[in-house]
Design an enzyme around this catalytic site. Structure first.
Site, PDB file in Angstrom:
ATOM      1  N   PRO A 231       0.784  -1.226   0.000  1.00 11.51           N
ATOM      2  CA  PRO A 231       0.000   0.000   0.000  1.00 11.51           C
ATOM      3  C   PRO A 231       0.823   1.287   0.000  1.00 11.51           C
ATOM      4  CG  PRO A 231       0.206  -0.837   2.214  1.00 11.51           C
ATOM      5  CD  PRO A 231       0.883  -1.832   1.327  1.00 11.51           C
ATOM      6  N   ASP A 254       2.554   0.973 -11.745  1.00 11.58           N
ATOM      7  CA  ASP A 254       1.309   1.731 -11.653  1.00 11.58           C
ATOM      8  C   ASP A 254       1.494   3.026 -10.880  1.00 11.58           C
ATOM      9  OD1 ASP A 254      -0.186   0.027 -13.059  1.00 11.58           O
ATOM     10  OD2 ASP A 254      -1.271  -0.839 -11.367  1.00 11.58           O
ATOM     11  N   LYS A 276      -2.200   4.478 -13.770  1.00  8.62           N
ATOM     12  CA  LYS A 276      -3.644   4.519 -13.922  1.00  8.62           C
ATOM     13  C   LYS A 276      -4.195   5.135 -12.659  1.00  8.62           C
ATOM     14  CE  LYS A 276      -4.280   0.159 -15.095  1.00  8.62           C
ATOM     15  NZ  LYS A 276      -4.905  -1.079 -15.527  1.00  8.62           N
ATOM     16  N   GLY A 307       0.172  -1.503  -7.163  1.00  7.96           N
ATOM     17  CA  GLY A 307      -0.112  -1.164  -5.773  1.00  7.96           C
ATOM     18  C   GLY A 307      -0.846  -2.313  -5.104  1.00  7.96           C
ATOM     19  N   GLY A 308      -0.635  -2.494  -3.813  1.00  8.80           N
ATOM     20  CA  GLY A 308      -1.367  -3.520  -3.072  1.00  8.80           C
ATOM     21  C   GLY A 308      -1.052  -4.901  -3.580  1.00  8.80           C
ATOM     22  N   ASP A 309      -2.102  -5.651  -3.887  1.00  5.88           N
ATOM     23  CA  ASP A 309      -1.961  -7.015  -4.385  1.00  5.88           C
ATOM     24  C   ASP A 309      -2.423  -7.067  -5.843  1.00  5.88           C
ATOM     25  OD1 ASP A 309      -1.831 -10.085  -3.604  1.00  5.88           O
ATOM     26  OD2 ASP A 309      -3.580  -9.782  -4.885  1.00  5.88           O
ATOM     27  N   ALA A 338      -4.602  -3.027   0.003  1.00  4.40           N
ATOM     28  CA  ALA A 338      -4.926  -1.802   0.751  1.00  4.40           C
ATOM     29  C   ALA A 338      -5.870  -2.073   1.921  1.00  4.40           C
ATOM     30  CB  ALA A 338      -5.538  -0.774  -0.198  1.00  4.40           C
ATOM     31  N   MET A 389     -11.715   2.289  -4.098  1.00  9.57           N
ATOM     32  CA  MET A 389     -12.049   3.282  -5.141  1.00  9.57           C
ATOM     33  C   MET A 389     -13.407   3.925  -4.899  1.00  9.57           C
ATOM     34  SD  MET A 389     -10.628   1.172  -8.444  1.00  9.57           S
ATOM     35  CE  MET A 389     -11.069  -0.472  -7.947  1.00  9.57           C
ATOM     36  N   GLY A 418      -3.305   5.281   3.277  1.00  6.33           N
ATOM     37  CA  GLY A 418      -3.005   4.313   4.329  1.00  6.33           C
ATOM     38  C   GLY A 418      -1.557   3.861   4.319  1.00  6.33           C
TER      39      GLY A 418
HETATM   40  N1  SAH Z   1      -4.483  -3.770  -6.086  1.00  4.16           N
HETATM   41  C1  SAH Z   1      -4.688  -2.737  -5.107  1.00  4.16           C
HETATM   42  C2  SAH Z   1      -5.968  -1.973  -5.350  1.00  4.16           C
HETATM   43  C3  SAH Z   1      -5.964  -1.177  -6.599  1.00  4.16           C
HETATM   44  S1  SAH Z   1      -7.427  -0.256  -6.802  1.00  4.16           S
HETATM   45  C4  SAH Z   1      -4.675  -3.335  -3.710  1.00  4.16           C
HETATM   46  O1  SAH Z   1      -4.697  -4.568  -3.573  1.00  4.16           O
HETATM   47  O2  SAH Z   1      -4.603  -2.567  -2.765  1.00  4.16           O
HETATM   48  C5  SAH Z   1      -6.961   1.291  -6.150  1.00  4.16           C
HETATM   49  C6  SAH Z   1      -7.674   1.542  -4.852  1.00  4.16           C
HETATM   50  O3  SAH Z   1      -7.013   0.892  -3.784  1.00  4.16           O
HETATM   51  C7  SAH Z   1      -7.674   2.998  -4.443  1.00  4.16           C
HETATM   52  O4  SAH Z   1      -8.693   3.710  -5.084  1.00  4.16           O
HETATM   53  C8  SAH Z   1      -7.937   2.882  -2.974  1.00  4.16           C
HETATM   54  O5  SAH Z   1      -9.294   2.613  -2.701  1.00  4.16           O
HETATM   55  C9  SAH Z   1      -7.148   1.656  -2.619  1.00  4.16           C
HETATM   56  N2  SAH Z   1      -5.807   1.990  -2.120  1.00  4.16           N
HETATM   57  C10 SAH Z   1      -4.644   1.644  -2.650  1.00  4.16           C
HETATM   58  N3  SAH Z   1      -3.611   2.089  -1.891  1.00  4.16           N
HETATM   59  C11 SAH Z   1      -4.161   2.737  -0.856  1.00  4.16           C
HETATM   60  C12 SAH Z   1      -3.640   3.413   0.277  1.00  4.16           C
HETATM   61  N4  SAH Z   1      -2.328   3.521   0.488  1.00  4.16           N
HETATM   62  N5  SAH Z   1      -4.511   3.970   1.139  1.00  4.16           N
HETATM   63  C13 SAH Z   1      -5.832   3.869   0.944  1.00  4.16           C
HETATM   64  N6  SAH Z   1      -6.379   3.238  -0.103  1.00  4.16           N
HETATM   65  C14 SAH Z   1      -5.565   2.669  -0.994  1.00  4.16           C
END
Ligand code: SAH
Length: 479
Positions: A231, A254, A276, A307-309, A338, A389, A418
């Site tokens: 995140p 990304d 994106k 980002g994230g997974d 996230a 989102m 976060g």
């Molecule tokens: N693959 C990512 C999600 C991508 S969609 C995952 O697994 O986290 C993008 C959305 O993820 C953002 O609109 C938000 O809702 C959330 N997000 C990603 N990083 C974040 C962060 N650091 N803090 C809060 N929301 C986050």
């Protein structure tokens, strides 16, 4: 510079199988040394007035011999090494002096100057051993380095070493000329064989080794790793993601990926933004597919960094399917999504025995995705909703939840940025959520939690600024 103050040690890897080693001392320190000796299949004898719990258990299990409570020179008669690990300095010195007289190497625990051999900090991967020593000058530094090296090296290297050991003679027979053999061996770790082992496919790795050896598959194959970057906090990047970044030729990343994480990439890797973000220009998905394909086909190691997974609202599934369809070698390295990170960093336990027996990851990206959701089930009690989102759709989310029976006072938490230094947490009751978020100018990336657990953030928050609370109702059910 005397030899005593700065020894330059001669490294040595000893084969202790079926060789006797004496350990003087039976406490916790001795137990640590004995564990390593037993792992090396040494025959361990212990001299100690008292045996601690672990050493006693080994003795009872017949894994070592307790040969007396007082050290005597005869104890050294049959041994190859001795370790003085008692808490009696005079005894340790006596053991060392006796060992010296008999030319038996002696390690005195925590006394490098007195020792005639030292035990390094070790990184192990199967039969591979990397030993780090500072000759007792800076043991903490040596341990730190050990940690860094640990992080760099994939676990599958052990399997590679074992495989090469089994194939050594065949490889030598096939490639008798040394420099050709060396080139071949060097290509394996970073090539298909190493990759297949890292993907947990030892049979295919062995088949690839056989094919490579018979000259059937000379061209280097590229590959794509779909890697989750977590995140934002670089500390939440997995070791595997870090390794892939360090091996990468190309990184397609990304918009949500933090620059501190990109900085982990190999220095001469090509970094390509495919950003994106809602409302902003971005590389279209087909163009991303084409880029991955182009670089992989050119034999490069491609990291597709998200980002994230990658498999949580990251289109990782589509990308994997595309790559598989085109026969590209690929793997997925999960990341901390996230919802998990925001929950942890805001103090919102996603499940809770009293409040939530399930968690749902939901996207509320646009009108279409909102209308596709089963709002009746989302409005049910006893669960936690994590909306990705959702910042632009808070009214719609609120209205639909209320319309389907969710209580207006249901606690909600919005976590913006976060796990990053500028994280903000807002707590509001469902009914007042959109107005409160607007008044604070909440912007993406932000995650919305709906459910009783959200209120717990008012007590359990620990990271960054304390949550801003809209009203007493927002945190009422935390009590
Ligand atoms: N693959 C990512 C999600 C991508 S969609 C995952 O697994 O986290 C993008 C959305 O993820 C953002 O609109 C938000 O809702 C959330 N997000 C990603 N990083 C974040 C962060 N650091 N803090 C809060 N929301 C986050």
């Amino acid at each position: 510079m005397s030899a005593r103050s700065e020894p330059s040690l001669y490294p040595l890897f000893a084969d202790l199988r079926n060789r006797q080693v004496l350990v003087v001392g039976g406490g916790v320190v001795a137990a640590r040394k004995i564990a390593a000796l037993l792992a090396a299949e040494a025959v361990v004898a212990v001299v100690a007035a008292e045996l601690g719990e672990r050493v006693g258990a080994w003795r009872n299990a017949g894994q070592l011999r307790h040969c007396g409570s007082a050290f005597a020179p005869e104890h050294l008669d049959a041994v190859w090494l001795v370790i003085a690990a008692s808490d009696d300095a005079a005894l340790n010195s006596r053991v060392k002096a006796t060992a010296d007289a008999r030319r038996v190497f002696c390690n005195v625990v925590d006394d490098a100057a007195l020792s005639s051999f030292q035990v390094p900090a070790v990184i192990a991967r199967g039969p591979l051993r990397i030993a780090v020593s500072s000759a007792g000058m800076a043991p903490v530094l040596a341990r730190q380095l050990r940690g860094r090296i640990e992080a760099m090296l994939d676990d599958s290297l052990g399997a590679l070493a074992t495989l090469l050991g089994r194939w050594r003679l065949r490889i030598r027979a096939q490639l008798p000329e040394l420099s050709a053999r060396r080139r071949f061996l060097e290509s394996l770790a970073d090539g298909v064989v190493g990759r297949l082992l890292a993907q947990g496919q030892p049979e295919r790795a062995e088949a690839a080794l056989a094919a490579a050896l018979s000259g059937a598959d000379p061209k280097p194959a590229g590959r794509v790793s779909l890697v989750g970057a977590g995140p934002g906090d670089p500390g939440l990047v997995t070791l595997k993601a870090q390794r892939r970044l360090q091996e990468a030729d190309v990184v397609l990343y990304d918009a949500l990926v933090d620059p501190a994480i990109l900085a982990l990439a190999r220095r001469d890797a090509d970094l390509i933004a495919t950003g994106k973000r809602a409302g902003q220009a971005c590389t279209a998905q087909p163009a991303i597919h084409a880029l991955m394909l182009q670089h992989a086909r050119a034999g490069r190691s491609v990291v597709r960094l998200k980002g994230g997974d990658p498999f949580v609202f990251g289109r990782g599934g589509e990308e994997l399917a595309f790559l598989r369809r085109h026969g590209i070698d690929c793997e997925v390295v999960p990341g901390i999504s996230a919802a998990l990170a925001c929950a942890a960093y805001a103090g919102v336990p996603l499940t809770h025995r009293a409040h939530a027996q399930s968690v749902r990851l939901v996207t509320a990206h646009c009108r279409d995705s909102i209308d596709a959701l089963d709002w009746r089930s989302l409005a049910a009690d006893g669960q936690t909703l994590a909306f990705y989102m959702a910042v632009g759709q808070l009214e719609q989310v609120r209205d639909r939840l209320l319309a389907h029976g969710c209580k207006p006072q249901t606690p909600c938490a919005i976590v913006e940025n976060g796990s990053r230094a500028d994280q903000r947490v807002l707590l509001a009751a469902l009914a007042e959520l959109p107005e409160f978020a607007r008044s604070h100018g909440v912007a993406a990336p932000a995650l919305l939690f709906v459910g009783d657990v959200a209120a717990l953030a008012s007590e359990l928050h620990w990271f960054g600024a304390p949550p801003r609370v809209a009203s007493a109702a927002a945190i009422a059910s935390a009590a």
